[in-house]
Design an enzyme around this catalytic site. Structure first.
Site, PDB file in Angstrom:
ATOM      1  N   LYS A 188      -0.461  -7.541   6.520  1.00 31.24           N
ATOM      2  CA  LYS A 188      -1.488  -7.901   5.547  1.00 31.24           C
ATOM      3  C   LYS A 188      -2.875  -7.371   5.951  1.00 31.24           C
ATOM      4  O   LYS A 188      -3.070  -6.904   7.068  1.00 31.24           O
ATOM      5  CB  LYS A 188      -1.483  -9.418   5.333  1.00 31.24           C
ATOM      6  CG  LYS A 188      -0.121  -9.950   4.831  1.00 31.24           C
ATOM      7  CD  LYS A 188       0.161  -9.601   3.376  1.00 31.24           C
ATOM      8  CE  LYS A 188       1.605  -9.644   2.943  1.00 31.24           C
ATOM      9  NZ  LYS A 188       2.301 -10.919   2.945  1.00 31.24           N
TER      10      LYS A 188
HETATM   11  C1  LIG Z   1       3.531 -11.756   2.594  1.00 32.90           C
HETATM   12  C2  LIG Z   1       3.653 -12.584   1.350  1.00 32.90           C
HETATM   13  C3  LIG Z   1       3.925 -13.961   1.392  1.00 32.90           C
HETATM   14  C4  LIG Z   1       4.330 -14.668   2.642  1.00 32.90           C
HETATM   15  O1  LIG Z   1       3.385 -14.607   3.641  1.00 32.90           O
HETATM   16  P1  LIG Z   1       3.784 -15.184   5.093  1.00 32.90           P
HETATM   17  O2  LIG Z   1       2.444 -15.354   5.758  1.00 32.90           O
HETATM   18  O3  LIG Z   1       4.625 -14.132   5.748  1.00 32.90           O
HETATM   19  O4  LIG Z   1       4.498 -16.447   4.915  1.00 32.90           O
HETATM   20  C5  LIG Z   1       3.882 -14.679   0.222  1.00 32.90           C
HETATM   21  N1  LIG Z   1       3.633 -14.087  -0.949  1.00 32.90           N
HETATM   22  C6  LIG Z   1       3.398 -12.767  -1.042  1.00 32.90           C
HETATM   23  C7  LIG Z   1       3.103 -12.173  -2.377  1.00 32.90           C
HETATM   24  C8  LIG Z   1       3.428 -11.967   0.098  1.00 32.90           C
HETATM   25  O5  LIG Z   1       3.250 -10.654   0.006  1.00 32.90           O
END
Ligand SMILES: *Cc1c(COP(=O)(O)O)cnc(C)c1O
Length: 386
Positions: A188
């Protein structure tokens, strides 16, 4: 092709010595679990997004989405509107609570939830809607809010892609809705390896989320009796979860947050370079943010056009042969066996998502890409698609 060039992944964390030092200092301090760094990260995050909100740190966005829905009282028999164009986490947390996600098709231009389709899916069981700011492109807040208000729905924004996205003068998560949830997963825009943050406007909601992120131990009760009871005393008020963020991760997050604006600007510059370089190709380029919004550019998602010389899978293959990683965001939920079978979903129910899925590719975009990396992607795409 230049086989001597190193593999270029579609995503890579942008980590400097400052993050390494901050995490090392946290480890050396001896305070490894949630502590002073997590508390500072929460207040710095709240200040960063702005608005009158409380930020609560958690160990993933999935945990944060779960806690937000739990605190809002979503439970068995309830329905929650979720775009089919998302990661399974958005929908799975609804199932954790015994409620049912209702999959909604997306706008074919933005790949964000189609609010007309969402409106038509509302029943007397619908409690909430979970819009996803896909790729970092903010969902238009005014129509979302008016739909929610008209039907008495709460809004939990899946803001996993949306740091530092803006709607108007405010960041996503600055209190437009009941809750927004950010992800600090390794790929991210801001990362702690694993981690997340929930922002809420209602302090009672923040209290419930704080209690449930750590075994249902009530801090308020603890604090109230602190002066008259020994330090070991605590009270369990609910069967909570283990969703707290460790301090070395929070320390890293504080440094990343301080760099978020600069990292976002670099992503935006890469996106602008791609958009200009691909303008004459048979590709559908990602939607830009409309006036007054700011895109976080977590992903740069192209779609192979009807007139493109290759299909998506050959494109992915050709990029791999040039040492360039790509990905696909997303395999829509309605195509995954669990969701498809549990809710008897078929591709025809989601025409926009089904059509987009056959054509989408996520190109490399991360803030530590060099100009040479960007040029390499441009050259490869132009060779393959021209
Ligand atoms: C990455 C992601 C998540 C989950 O995030 P985590 O921190 O790995 O739990 C949820 N929704 C979307 C759209 C994502 O891309």
């Amino acid at each position: 092709m230049p086989a001597d060039l190193p593999f270029l992944p579609f995503a890579r964390p942008d980590i400097t010595e400052a993050e390494v030092d901050a995490a090392s200092d946290a480890i050396r301090s001896g305070w490894l679990t949630t502590g002073p760094n997590a508390a500072a990260f929460e207040s710095e995050f709240a200040e960063f997004v702005g608005g009158d909100i409380t930020a609560v740190a958690v160990n993933s966005a999935t945990a944060g989405l779960h806690l937000a829905l739990e605190a809002l009282g979503v439970g068995p028999g309830d329905e929650v509107l979720v775009p089919t164009w998302t990661f399974t986490a958005t929908a799975e947390v609804v199932r954790y609570l015994g409620a049912d996600p209702v999959m909604v098709d997306v706008d074919p231009g933005t790949l964000n939830v189609d609010l007309d389709v969402a409106g038509a899916a509302i029943t007397d069981r619908t409690r909430a809607i979970m819009p996803v700011h896909f790729a970092g492109l903010p969902v238009a807040q005014q129509p979302l809010r008016s739909l929610a208000d008209r039907h008495g729905l709460t809004v939990v924004e899946d803001a996993a892609h949306a740091i530092p996205a803006r709607v108007g003068s405010a960041h996503v998560g600055a209190g437009h809705n009941e809750a927004a949830v950010f992800s600090f997963y390794a790929t991210k825009t801001v990362t702690t390896g694993e981690g997340g943050m929930v922002t809420v406007t209602d302090t009672a909601l923040a209290d419930r989320i704080r209690t449930m992120r750590l075994h249902g131990i009530s801090r308020d009760v603890f604090d109230r009796y602190q002066s008259t009871t020994p330090a070991w005393h605590y009270e369990v008020v609910a069967p909570g979860f283990k969703y707290n963020l460790p301090d070395p991760a929070a320390a890293m997050g504080r440094v990343q947050l301080g760099r978020a604006a600069a990292m976002g600007a670099r992503r935006a510059a890469i996106a602008a370079t791609y958009t200009e370089a691909f303008a004459d190709l048979p590709l559908v380029l990602p939607a830009e943010a409309s006036a007054g919004m700011e895109h976080a550019w977590h992903l740069y998602v192209i779609r192979l056009g009807d007139d493109a010389p290759v299909d998506r899978d050959s494109f992915v293959q050709a990029m791999a042969e040039r040492g360039i990683g790509t990905s696909v965001h997303f395999i829509p939920l309605h195509l995954h066996p669990y969701w498809r079978d549990r809710y008897a979903l078929s591709p025809e129910d989601f025409p926009a998502a089904t059509a987009a899925y056959a054509r989408v590719v996520s190109l490399p975009i991360f803030s530590s890409m060099t100009d040479g990396d960007v040029e390499r992607v441009v050259t490869a795409v132009r060779e393959i698609v021209w």
